[in-house]
Design a protein around this motif. Structure first.
Motif, PDB file in Angstrom:
ATOM      1  N   ASN A   5       7.377 -34.096  -0.963  1.00 55.34           N
ATOM      2  CA  ASN A   5       7.202 -32.700  -0.552  1.00 55.34           C
ATOM      3  C   ASN A   5       5.724 -32.376  -0.393  1.00 55.34           C
ATOM      4  N   HIS A   6       4.924 -32.865  -1.328  1.00 54.07           N
ATOM      5  CA  HIS A   6       3.489 -32.583  -1.333  1.00 54.07           C
ATOM      6  C   HIS A   6       2.843 -33.097  -0.058  1.00 54.07           C
ATOM      7  N   MET A   7       3.243 -34.293   0.385  1.00 48.71           N
ATOM      8  CA  MET A   7       2.645 -34.894   1.577  1.00 48.71           C
ATOM      9  C   MET A   7       3.090 -34.190   2.855  1.00 48.71           C
ATOM     10  N   LEU A   8       4.328 -33.702   2.887  1.00 47.28           N
ATOM     11  CA  LEU A   8       4.879 -33.143   4.106  1.00 47.28           C
ATOM     12  C   LEU A   8       4.663 -31.642   4.245  1.00 47.28           C
ATOM     13  N   HIS A   9       4.385 -30.966   3.153  1.00 49.88           N
ATOM     14  CA  HIS A   9       4.204 -29.515   3.184  1.00 49.88           C
ATOM     15  C   HIS A   9       2.767 -29.205   3.596  1.00 49.88           C
ATOM     16  N   PRO A  10       2.535 -28.465   4.705  1.00 46.56           N
ATOM     17  CA  PRO A  10       1.169 -28.166   5.151  1.00 46.56           C
ATOM     18  C   PRO A  10       0.337 -27.526   4.048  1.00 46.56           C
ATOM     19  N   LYS A  11      -0.887 -28.036   3.870  1.00 46.12           N
ATOM     20  CA  LYS A  11      -1.746 -27.555   2.786  1.00 46.12           C
ATOM     21  C   LYS A  11      -1.999 -26.055   2.885  1.00 46.12           C
ATOM     22  N   ALA A  12      -2.318 -25.591   4.077  1.00 44.65           N
ATOM     23  CA  ALA A  12      -2.673 -24.177   4.231  1.00 44.65           C
ATOM     24  C   ALA A  12      -1.531 -23.267   3.784  1.00 44.65           C
ATOM     25  N   LEU A  13      -0.293 -23.645   4.141  1.00 43.49           N
ATOM     26  CA  LEU A  13       0.845 -22.824   3.743  1.00 43.49           C
ATOM     27  C   LEU A  13       1.051 -22.868   2.237  1.00 43.49           C
ATOM     28  N   ALA A  67       0.168  -9.419   7.946  1.00 40.62           N
ATOM     29  CA  ALA A  67       0.139 -10.753   8.555  1.00 40.62           C
ATOM     30  C   ALA A  67       0.357 -11.829   7.494  1.00 40.62           C
ATOM     31  N   GLY A  68      -0.213 -11.615   6.327  1.00 38.35           N
ATOM     32  CA  GLY A  68      -0.023 -12.561   5.233  1.00 38.35           C
ATOM     33  C   GLY A  68       1.432 -12.651   4.794  1.00 38.35           C
ATOM     34  N   GLU A  69       2.121 -11.496   4.791  1.00 39.51           N
ATOM     35  CA  GLU A  69       3.545 -11.487   4.436  1.00 39.51           C
ATOM     36  C   GLU A  69       4.350 -12.346   5.412  1.00 39.51           C
ATOM     37  N   LEU A  70       4.016 -12.247   6.708  1.00 42.01           N
ATOM     38  CA  LEU A  70       4.710 -13.060   7.709  1.00 42.01           C
ATOM     39  C   LEU A  70       4.457 -14.542   7.491  1.00 42.01           C
ATOM     40  N   LEU A  71       3.215 -14.887   7.160  1.00 46.62           N
ATOM     41  CA  LEU A  71       2.889 -16.298   6.928  1.00 46.62           C
ATOM     42  C   LEU A  71       3.546 -16.815   5.650  1.00 46.62           C
ATOM     43  N   LEU A  72       3.649 -15.956   4.632  1.00 48.40           N
ATOM     44  CA  LEU A  72       4.338 -16.355   3.399  1.00 48.40           C
ATOM     45  C   LEU A  72       5.815 -16.642   3.686  1.00 48.40           C
ATOM     46  N   ALA A  73       6.438 -15.801   4.521  1.00 49.86           N
ATOM     47  CA  ALA A  73       7.839 -16.045   4.891  1.00 49.86           C
ATOM     48  C   ALA A  73       7.979 -17.378   5.611  1.00 49.86           C
ATOM     49  N   LEU A  74       7.002 -17.708   6.468  1.00 55.67           N
ATOM     50  CA  LEU A  74       7.015 -19.007   7.140  1.00 55.67           C
ATOM     51  C   LEU A  74       6.901 -20.139   6.126  1.00 55.67           C
ATOM     52  N   ALA A  75       6.028 -19.973   5.139  1.00 52.60           N
ATOM     53  CA  ALA A  75       5.856 -21.000   4.112  1.00 52.60           C
ATOM     54  C   ALA A  75       7.147 -21.224   3.334  1.00 52.60           C
ATOM     55  N   GLN A  76       7.853 -20.130   3.024  1.00 50.85           N
ATOM     56  CA  GLN A  76       9.108 -20.245   2.277  1.00 50.85           C
ATOM     57  C   GLN A  76      10.187 -20.928   3.109  1.00 50.85           C
ATOM     58  N   ARG A  77      10.247 -20.582   4.409  1.00 56.11           N
ATOM     59  CA  ARG A  77      11.225 -21.240   5.286  1.00 56.11           C
ATOM     60  C   ARG A  77      10.903 -22.725   5.439  1.00 56.11           C
ATOM     61  N   TRP A  78       9.621 -23.040   5.568  1.00 54.71           N
ATOM     62  CA  TRP A  78       9.190 -24.436   5.704  1.00 54.71           C
ATOM     63  C   TRP A  78       9.617 -25.233   4.472  1.00 54.71           C
ATOM     64  N   LYS A  79       9.370 -24.677   3.298  1.00 56.14           N
ATOM     65  CA  LYS A  79       9.741 -25.369   2.063  1.00 56.14           C
ATOM     66  C   LYS A  79      11.247 -25.554   1.973  1.00 56.14           C
ATOM     67  N   ALA A  80      12.008 -24.521   2.346  1.00 54.36           N
ATOM     68  CA  ALA A  80      13.468 -24.623   2.302  1.00 54.36           C
ATOM     69  C   ALA A  80      13.968 -25.696   3.268  1.00 54.36           C
TER      70      ALA A  80
END
Length: 323
Positions: A5-13, A67-80
Motif C-alpha cells: 500500500n505504501h508503495m502504491l499510494h501517492p505520497k502527496a495524497l 479544495a482540500g476537502e475535495l482532495l481528501l475525498a480523492l485520497a480516501q477513494r484512492w485508498k479504498a
C-alpha cells in the motif's frame, strides 16, 4: 499501511490525508515517519500545481479549505480502491486476505455482531475487519462514498447505487419484563402499550423516526416519561419492570435469548414492520471476498433472528406469572 500500500499510494495524497486527520504538519510527520519539511514541501508543490490553497495555516494548526476537502475525498477513494485491488490480487493467489470495512448499528454491538466477527476470523483468518458504528443514514452515505465496503442497517432501500444482499422483516412490538402483565399475551394493541410508562428512543435512533412517521399520535398520547438515545438504558428500565418499550426483536435479541425480556407483537394492522438489511455498493467493483463476507453476514443475521424467535416462543409457553 502495509509495504505494498505504501508503495502504491501517492505520497502527496497520503501527506494531505495525514495532515487533515492530525491537524498539523508535525503530527503528520511523526505518523508517516518523514520530516515535517518534506511534507510541507509536497503540500506547497501540490498547491502550486493546482493553483489553490489546500489548507488554511492557523496558529493552532492546519485546516482544510474547500479544495482540500475535495482532495481528501480523492485520497480516501484512492485508498479504498487500492485495498480492494490488493484483496483481489490475494484472491487470485488463492489467499483470503485483505481489509474490509463494515458499517453497523449500535444496537448490533451486543447482539449478533460479536459472533459474526468471530466467524469471519475463524473462516477467513487473513482478513482484517474494520467495524464502524454509525446511524442508518451514515451507513448509506459511507457506502455511497466508498468509505465502507458493506453495511448492516435498518430500513435500507435498494437503488441504483445500493445493492441489498439480504433483508429480513422486523415486526414492530413491545418488549417487557418477564413478570409484566403484557408478557403472557400473544399480541398487544397500541392502547394496551401506552397504558404503561414508555421508555422511548430519541430521534438519533431509527425506531423513533419510524414511530414518528407512522404512529406519532401514540407518542403524543403516551407522553413518554423517558426519552434517550441509549438503547441500553431503555432495555435496562424495561428489565426492571418499570417501563415498556416499542422496538424489534433484533434490538432486544440478547435479552430475549437470556430470558430477561419478552417480545409481544403489536396486533394493530397499521403496525408496519421495519427491515434489517445487508448492503454493498452497486456502483463499485468489490473484491470477491467482500461479497462472500456480505453474504455470510446476511445468513448470520437470519440465523440470529431465528434463534431469538425460537427463544421467545419457548419462554411464552412457560407463561410466567404476572406481577
Amino acid at each position: 499501511m502495509n509495504p505494498a500500500n505504501h508503495m502504491l499510494h501517492p505520497k502527496a495524497l497520503r501527506y494531505v490525508a495525514a495532515v487533515a486527520q492530525l491537524g498539523s504538519v508535525q503530527a503528520a510527520a511523526r505518523e508517516v515517519s518523514i520530516s515535517a519539511s518534506a511534507i510541507d514541501r509536497h503540500i506547497l508543490l501540490l498547491e502550486e500545481d493546482l493553483g489553490v490553497p489546500l489548507f488554511e495555516r492557523q496558529p493552532r494548526g492546519m485546516r482544510l479549505t474547500a479544495a482540500g476537502e475535495l482532495l481528501l475525498a480523492l485520497a480516501q477513494r484512492w485508498k479504498a480502491d487500492l485495498n480492494r485491488t490488493l484483496s483481489d490480487i490475494k484472491h487470485l493467489q488463492g489467499v483470503s486476505q485483505g481489509q474490509l470495512r463494515l458499517a453497523a448499528m449500535d444496537s448490533h454491538v451486543n447482539g449478533f455482531l460479536p459472533e459474526f466477527v468471530l466467524a469471519v476470523a475463524r473462516e477467513h483468518p487473513g482478513i482484517v475487519l474494520e467495524v464502524d458504528i454509525v446511524s442508518p443514514d451514515e451507513a448509506v452515505q459511507r457506502l455511497r462514498a466508498g468509505d465502507v465496503d458493506l453495511a448492516v442497517a435498518f430500513n435500507l432501500k435498494p437503488g441504483r447505487d445500493l445493492h441489498l444482499v439480504a433483508s429480513a422483516e422486523l415486526p414492530l412490538g413491545c418488549v417487557v419484563a418477564p413478570g409484566h402483565p403484557l408478557a403472557s399475551q400473544a399480541q398487544a394493541s397500541f392502547k394496551e402499550v401506552v397504558a404503561w410508562p414508555l421508555a422511548a428512543q430519541s430521534r438519533a435512533l431509527a425506531i423513533r423516526r419510524y414511530l414518528e412517521r407512522r404512529h406519532n399520535w401514540l407518542l403524543q398520547e403516551a407522553r413518554p416519561p423517558l426519552v434517550t438515545n441509549s438503547l441500553q438504558l431503555v432495555k435496562s428500565l424495561v428489565r426492571s419492570g418499570s417501563h415498556v418499550a416499542l422496538t424489534s426483536e433484533l434490538d432486544a435479541g440478547p435479552e430475549i435469548l437470556a430470558g430477561q425480556l419478552r417480545f409481544v407483537p403489536l396486533k394493530d394492522k397499521n403496525a408496519q414492520p421495519q427491515t434489517v438489511g445487508v448492503a454493498i455498493s452497486a456502483g463499485r467493483a468489490l473484491p470477491h471476498i467482500a461479497r462472500m463476507v456480505a453474504e455470510r453476514l446476511g445468513v448470520h443475521v437470519g440465523d440470529y433472528l431465528a434463534r431469538v424467535r425460537a427463544a421467545g416462543a419457548e419462554t411464552k409457553r412457560k407463561k410466567p406469572k404476572p406481577r
